[in-house]
Design a protein around this motif. Structure first.
Motif: not given
Length: 110
Positions: A52-69, A71-76
């Motif tokens: 559970l702690i591992g999942l909670l710690l990975s959520i910010p990076s997952i959200v950041k990666r999805n936001l970046k994706i 953004k790149h799709k919009t730019r494409m």
């Protein structure tokens, strides 16, 4: 991705096997609360909390990666629209050049 899932299942199975081989009752104290529990249950609970702690710690990076994706799709999409507009402009200019050449040739033939 499947290899990570397989490794995770293997680690979980090993942890459960270890826990059941160490099923002795132990006394636990947590914030001045004393209780008895099986070591196996404590180990499984600890494993679950670690996951559970591992999942909670990975959520910010997952959200950041999805936001970046996103953004790149919009730019494409924007770049594809620009490319299409440029292609239309080029096609239009080529037609104008062809028309001008036809006009010049017809003027020269007179």
């Amino acid at each position: 991705m499947q290899i990570f899932s397989l490794i995770a299942v293997l680690v979980a199975l090993l942890a459960v096997m270890f826990a059941f081989q160490n099923a002795v009752p132990i006394s636990l104290t947590f914030f001045n609360i004393n209780f008895q529990a099986s070591l196996a249950i404590l180990l499984i609970w600890t494993l679950a909390m670690g996951i559970l702690i591992g999942l909670l710690l990975s959520i910010p990076s997952i959200v950041k990666r999805n936001l970046k994706i996103a953004k790149h799709k919009t730019r494409m999409g924007e770049l594809e629209n620009e490319a299409n507009q440029s292609l239309e402009t080029i096609t239009h200019q080529r037609q104008r050049i062809e028309n001008l050449e036809k006009h010049i040739n017809s003027q020269n033939n007179l």
